[in-house]
Scaffold this motif. Structure first.
Motif, PDB file in Angstrom:
ATOM      1  N   ALA A  83       0.585  -1.025   0.033  1.00  0.00           N
ATOM      2  CA  ALA A  83       0.212  -0.252  -0.401  1.00  0.00           C
ATOM      3  C   ALA A  83       0.930   1.302   0.437  1.00  0.00           C
ATOM      4  N   GLU A  84       2.027   1.720   0.503  1.00  0.00           N
ATOM      5  CA  GLU A  84       2.607   2.450   0.712  1.00  0.00           C
ATOM      6  C   GLU A  84       3.839   2.614  -0.824  1.00  0.00           C
ATOM      7  N   HIS A  85       3.822   1.927  -1.977  1.00  0.00           N
ATOM      8  CA  HIS A  85       3.987   1.706  -2.735  1.00  0.00           C
ATOM      9  C   HIS A  85       2.964   1.991  -3.836  1.00  0.00           C
ATOM     10  N   ALA A  86       2.199   2.061  -3.800  1.00  0.00           N
ATOM     11  CA  ALA A  86       0.475   2.032  -4.325  1.00  0.00           C
ATOM     12  C   ALA A  86      -0.605   2.488  -3.477  1.00  0.00           C
ATOM     13  N   PRO A  87      -0.380   3.507  -3.128  1.00  0.00           N
ATOM     14  CA  PRO A  87      -1.691   4.324  -1.687  1.00  0.00           C
ATOM     15  C   PRO A  87      -2.557   4.432  -2.352  1.00  0.00           C
ATOM     16  N   ASP A  88      -2.992   4.596  -4.303  1.00  0.00           N
ATOM     17  CA  ASP A  88      -4.474   4.421  -4.717  1.00  0.00           C
ATOM     18  C   ASP A  88      -5.133   3.110  -5.599  1.00  0.00           C
ATOM     19  N   LEU A  89      -4.257   1.762  -4.951  1.00  0.00           N
ATOM     20  CA  LEU A  89      -4.556   0.705  -5.527  1.00  0.00           C
ATOM     21  C   LEU A  89      -5.361  -0.012  -4.935  1.00  0.00           C
ATOM     22  N   ARG A  90      -6.675  -0.339  -5.448  1.00  0.00           N
ATOM     23  CA  ARG A  90      -8.088  -1.169  -4.169  1.00  0.00           C
ATOM     24  C   ARG A  90      -7.912  -2.446  -4.263  1.00  0.00           C
ATOM     25  N   LEU A  91      -7.648  -3.362  -2.997  1.00  0.00           N
ATOM     26  CA  LEU A  91      -8.324  -4.899  -4.151  1.00  0.00           C
ATOM     27  C   LEU A  91      -9.559  -5.659  -2.931  1.00  0.00           C
ATOM     28  N   ASP A  92      -9.760  -6.458  -4.273  1.00  0.00           N
ATOM     29  CA  ASP A  92     -10.954  -7.194  -3.790  1.00  0.00           C
ATOM     30  C   ASP A  92     -10.793  -8.611  -2.333  1.00  0.00           C
ATOM     31  N   VAL A  93      -9.265  -9.591  -2.669  1.00  0.00           N
ATOM     32  CA  VAL A  93      -9.132 -10.445  -2.039  1.00  0.00           C
ATOM     33  C   VAL A  93      -7.870 -10.620  -1.977  1.00  0.00           C
ATOM     34  N   VAL A  94      -7.462 -11.194  -0.255  1.00  0.00           N
ATOM     35  CA  VAL A  94      -6.013 -11.297  -0.080  1.00  0.00           C
ATOM     36  C   VAL A  94      -5.874 -13.050   0.528  1.00  0.00           C
ATOM     37  N   LEU A  95      -5.844 -12.866  -0.241  1.00  0.00           N
ATOM     38  CA  LEU A  95      -5.337 -15.360   0.048  1.00  0.00           C
ATOM     39  C   LEU A  95      -4.168 -15.102   1.016  1.00  0.00           C
ATOM     40  N   ALA A  96      -4.320 -15.542   1.827  1.00  0.00           N
ATOM     41  CA  ALA A  96      -2.513 -16.187   2.733  1.00  0.00           C
ATOM     42  C   ALA A  96      -3.497 -17.924   2.632  1.00  0.00           C
ATOM     43  N   ASP A  97      -2.093 -18.448   3.620  1.00  0.00           N
ATOM     44  CA  ASP A  97      -2.033 -19.806   4.158  1.00  0.00           C
ATOM     45  C   ASP A  97      -2.103 -19.958   5.904  1.00  0.00           C
ATOM     46  N   GLN A  98      -2.847 -20.500   5.764  1.00  0.00           N
ATOM     47  CA  GLN A  98      -3.610 -20.919   7.469  1.00  0.00           C
ATOM     48  C   GLN A  98      -2.160 -21.074   8.190  1.00  0.00           C
ATOM     49  N   GLY A  99      -1.217 -21.372   7.795  1.00  0.00           N
ATOM     50  CA  GLY A  99       0.077 -21.516   8.516  1.00  0.00           C
ATOM     51  C   GLY A  99       0.838 -20.374   8.947  1.00  0.00           C
ATOM     52  N   SER A 100       0.192 -19.687   8.243  1.00  0.00           N
ATOM     53  CA  SER A 100       1.643 -18.419   8.547  1.00  0.00           C
ATOM     54  C   SER A 100       0.453 -17.113   8.596  1.00  0.00           C
ATOM     55  N   VAL A 101       0.045 -17.836   9.056  1.00  0.00           N
ATOM     56  CA  VAL A 101      -1.579 -16.068   9.521  1.00  0.00           C
ATOM     57  C   VAL A 101      -0.987 -16.120  11.437  1.00  0.00           C
ATOM     58  N   VAL A 102      -0.456 -15.467  11.704  1.00  0.00           N
ATOM     59  CA  VAL A 102      -0.052 -15.551  13.229  1.00  0.00           C
ATOM     60  C   VAL A 102      -1.639 -14.184  14.220  1.00  0.00           C
ATOM     61  N   ASP A 103      -1.740 -13.577  13.127  1.00  0.00           N
ATOM     62  CA  ASP A 103      -3.490 -12.870  14.314  1.00  0.00           C
ATOM     63  C   ASP A 103      -4.100 -12.390  13.089  1.00  0.00           C
ATOM     64  N   HIS A 104      -4.974 -13.239  12.724  1.00  0.00           N
ATOM     65  CA  HIS A 104      -5.969 -13.575  12.197  1.00  0.00           C
ATOM     66  C   HIS A 104      -6.637 -11.864  11.788  1.00  0.00           C
ATOM     67  N   ASP A 105      -6.886 -11.310  12.902  1.00  0.00           N
ATOM     68  CA  ASP A 105      -7.707 -10.325  13.503  1.00  0.00           C
ATOM     69  C   ASP A 105      -7.117  -8.803  12.508  1.00  0.00           C
TER      70      ASP A 105
END
Length: 322
Positions: free
Chosen positions: A257-279
């Motif tokens: 976001a810092e490099h492209a603050p005007d880009l909006r996303l629809d989905v972020v896909l993450a691996d369940q084993g990589s997520v430490v703080d889901h919230d």
């Protein structure tokens, strides 16, 4: 076999952005999921066989383009054989040592045809590639980074590091990257593909040297921001030594976001084993306009690699949604 491979491919136009092994994993998955697939590939590599060919002939570095083409090869004997041929590297005590056959084939066609895109299309037809591969720009690029901690005498000082290989292997912490030249000509066909796409997939891959560079090319970034395509960012399984040491999944998004603050996303896909703080990850994704999708994506052998079958199932789960 994945659920995606068992059913009919989705009638969607998808553009995948990136380079190297991360893009290859995404393409290997997406070719089972959608009917119309285009890869837009970074052209900043300055090391190995690609770097040597770039310096000797002044061409685009072909290595990431070769890997993308290989990932699009089919699962039959023809596809598997040509993928092996493309990736084969010579081993010798001479000048051919470590050159990849696919790199030489691509450069040969560039010289014969004088057309970057036409030559890659010819290679794709030879391989029976299940998609199209395009360079992000039609001139070689250099990645230049500001790195903190690379100077052992002053760990707080910022150092300028130039070159994709050098940035990817720095001992410091990358804080910002830009391209040289700053506003090179983008590949016209890549811009058109983004404008026509239903979905654009960004990542996984080396964050500062394969993913973010697409957002630093002004014409390409304008196309991404202006496109009506829905956009998904696929996060890496773990931080990368040198480039993103200590990064959490949400830090990757914040840097994007810092490099492209005007880009909006629809989905972020993450691996369940990589997520430490889901919230926290969900909150950062939501701040960029995206919903968070968490799934089992890793190969499961302890290495930080995406499983193409699992990734295909994850993509199939949301790409077809209205």
């Amino acid at each position: 076999m994945s659920q995606a491979a068992q059913g009919d491919a989705l009638d969607l136009r998808v553009v995948a952005l990136g380079g190297g092994h991360g893009l290859s994993a995404s393409l290997a998955a997406l070719r089972h999921v959608v009917k119309d697939l285009t890869a837009v590939v970074t052209v900043a590599d300055n090391g190995g066989s690609s770097g040597r060919l770039r310096r000797e002939f002044g061409v685009l570095p072909p290595g990431d383009l070769r890997q993308a083409l290989s990932a699009l090869c089919g699962d039959d004997d023809w596809g598997r054989t040509w993928a092996r041929v493309l990736q084969h590297r010579f081993a010798s005590d001479g000048e051919m040592d470590n050159h990849a056959v696919g790199n030489l084939l691509i450069v040969t066609l560039w010289q014969l045809l004088g057309d970057h895109v036409g030559a890659l299309d010819w290679v794709g037809r030879l391989l029976g590639a299940q998609g199209r591969v395009l360079p992000m720009a039609v001139t070689p690029l250099d990645i230049v980074a500001q790195v903190r901690g690379a100077d052992p005498a002053d760990r707080d000082a910022l150092t300028t590091v130039r070159g994709q290989v050098q940035v990817a292997s720095t001992d410091g912490q990358v804080t910002e990257v830009h391209l040289e030249p700053a506003d090179p000509p983008a590949c016209v066909e890549a811009i058109a593909a983004i404008h026509d796409a239903d979905w654009v997939v960004l990542g996984p891959g080396s964050w500062f040297t394969s993913v973010i560079p697409h957002l630093l090319l002004p014409e390409l970034r304008r196309a991404l921001v202006g496109s009506t395509a829905r956009k998904v960012v696929t996060l890496n399984l773990e931080p990368q030594a040198g480039e993103t040491d200590g990064f959490s999944p949400e830090t990757h998004l914040e840097v994007l976001a810092e490099h492209a603050p005007d880009l909006r996303l629809d989905v972020v896909l993450a691996d369940q084993g990589s997520v430490v703080d889901h919230d926290q990850l969900e909150a950062v994704a939501r701040s960029l306009g995206a919903r968070l999708v968490v799934a089992d994506l890793a190969v499961g052998d302890g290495t930080p690699r995406h499983d193409p079958v699992k990734l295909a199932d994850a993509y199939a789960g949301f790409l077809g949604q209205a």
